[in-house]
Structures are given as C-alpha cells and as structure tokens.
Design a protein around this motif. Structure first.
Motif, PDB file in Angstrom:
ATOM      1  N   ARG A 106       7.650  15.101  -3.552  1.00  0.00           N
ATOM      2  CA  ARG A 106       7.338  14.654  -4.915  1.00  0.00           C
ATOM      3  C   ARG A 106       7.235  13.131  -4.981  1.00  0.00           C
ATOM      4  N   HIS A 110       3.379  12.559  -4.122  1.00  0.00           N
ATOM      5  CA  HIS A 110       3.051  12.818  -5.533  1.00  0.00           C
ATOM      6  C   HIS A 110       2.677  14.280  -5.757  1.00  0.00           C
ATOM      7  N   VAL A 112       3.215  17.968  -7.264  1.00  0.00           N
ATOM      8  CA  VAL A 112       3.781  18.543  -8.497  1.00  0.00           C
ATOM      9  C   VAL A 112       3.829  20.049  -8.327  1.00  0.00           C
ATOM     10  N   GLY A 115       2.008  24.212 -12.850  1.00  0.00           N
ATOM     11  CA  GLY A 115       2.314  24.165 -14.276  1.00  0.00           C
ATOM     12  C   GLY A 115       2.757  22.789 -14.733  1.00  0.00           C
ATOM     13  N   GLU A 116       3.059  21.872 -13.827  1.00  0.00           N
ATOM     14  CA  GLU A 116       3.463  20.515 -14.211  1.00  0.00           C
ATOM     15  C   GLU A 116       2.246  19.591 -14.195  1.00  0.00           C
ATOM     16  N   THR A 117       2.346  18.520 -14.966  1.00  0.00           N
ATOM     17  CA  THR A 117       1.289  17.515 -14.983  1.00  0.00           C
ATOM     18  C   THR A 117       1.846  16.234 -14.372  1.00  0.00           C
ATOM     19  N   GLY A 118       1.150  15.724 -13.371  1.00  0.00           N
ATOM     20  CA  GLY A 118       1.616  14.511 -12.703  1.00  0.00           C
ATOM     21  C   GLY A 118       0.940  13.273 -13.258  1.00  0.00           C
ATOM     22  N   TYR A 119       1.706  12.209 -13.425  1.00  0.00           N
ATOM     23  CA  TYR A 119       1.181  10.940 -13.928  1.00  0.00           C
ATOM     24  C   TYR A 119       1.539   9.841 -12.927  1.00  0.00           C
TER      25      TYR A 119
END
Length: 162
Positions: A106, A110, A112, A115-119
C-alpha cells in the motif's frame, strides 16, 4: 708512638728512578697516548653481530606487525558484516508476515483493495515537477535545431533541458 716499630710501618719505600745507562733490564717503551676512537676487535665483532641480527630480524618483524594490523582490520570488517547480516535477517523475518507485506504494498506501490479509491497528493514543496513528470519546454528540440540552420548568427535562447 715513638716506638721504632710504628715508625717502620709508617715509612714507605719508594722505588728509585732508573737511569738508562747502567741498568741491566730492557729499555722501557714510551707510554702510549690514549686514542679517542680506540676500537678493540671484540667490540667490532659485537657491533657487526648486532647489525646482522637487526637486519635479519627487521623484515620478519615488519611483516608480523603488518599481518597483525591486517588481522585486526579483518576482524572489524567481520563484525560489521555480522551486524549487517543480523539486520537483514530481521528484515527478512518481517517480510514473512503477510500483514507487513500488505502494508508495504500500500505504501510503496500505492495498491488499494477492491472497492477503495486511492488518492495521490503531490508534494509541491519537494520540486517544480509534480509526480516526477517533466514540464514541457516552449519549443521542441527539432524546432530549436531548425532555427539554428535558418539563421546561424542568431543564438537560440537557452531553455530548460528535460
């Protein structure tokens, strides 16, 4: 004290000086003057022996001391290597844990979960190029090259290189 025996004890007979004319013995040699650099044969042999021993012992002693220094350096290097091995072993033990691998994926890659949104928030204070993308120049390199061919007297303006 006026005794005759004590008077005989107190007087000392001094040798008479001989004259060379009427004496019956061999003639006396003149006394030698002591020389400053008088070196006997034994002292010369001793000095030569000491020099030979010093020359014989000097090279092996030098080699011995150099090897001792080398052994000391290798022992120190071995200790440093053992410390590095211990640190790497603990790091390897961390990577055998699946939770640690997930955390590293993670943070570093990076990743994810579904179902998650990565920024990704760029750090603008770190440099002028956000996210490592170079900023485009005003003129392409081939246009700058062609401008030098068209007018050789005009020098192209310096622009930032990518």
């Amino acid at each position: 004290m006026t005794d005759g025996k004590s008077a005989d004890r107190d007087t000392v007979a001094l040798p008479r000086p001989r004259s060379g004319r009427g004496s019956a013995g061999p003639p006396r040699k003149a006394p030698r003057k002591p020389s400053r650099n008088r070196l006997t044969g034994r002292a010369g042999i001793l000095a030569l022996t000491l020099c030979a021993v010093m020359v014989t012992v000097a090279y092996p002693l030098r080699q011995y001391l150099a090897q001792r220094t080398q052994i000391s350096n290798l022992k120190h290097q071995n200790q440093v290597t053992q410390q590095q091995v211990a640190a790497l072993q603990t790091e390897l033990n961390k990577w055998s844990d699946p939770a640690y691998v997930a955390i590293q994926a993670r943070e570093r890659l990076h990743y994810v979960r579904p179902g998650e949104t990565g920024y990704i928030v760029p750090n603008l204070s770190a440099g002028s190029e956000p996210l490592g993308i170079p900023t485009p120049t005003q003129q392409a390199w081939f246009d700058r090259l062609w401008s030098t061919v068209k007018s050789p007297s005009a020098t192209p303006s310096p622009s930032p290189t990518p």
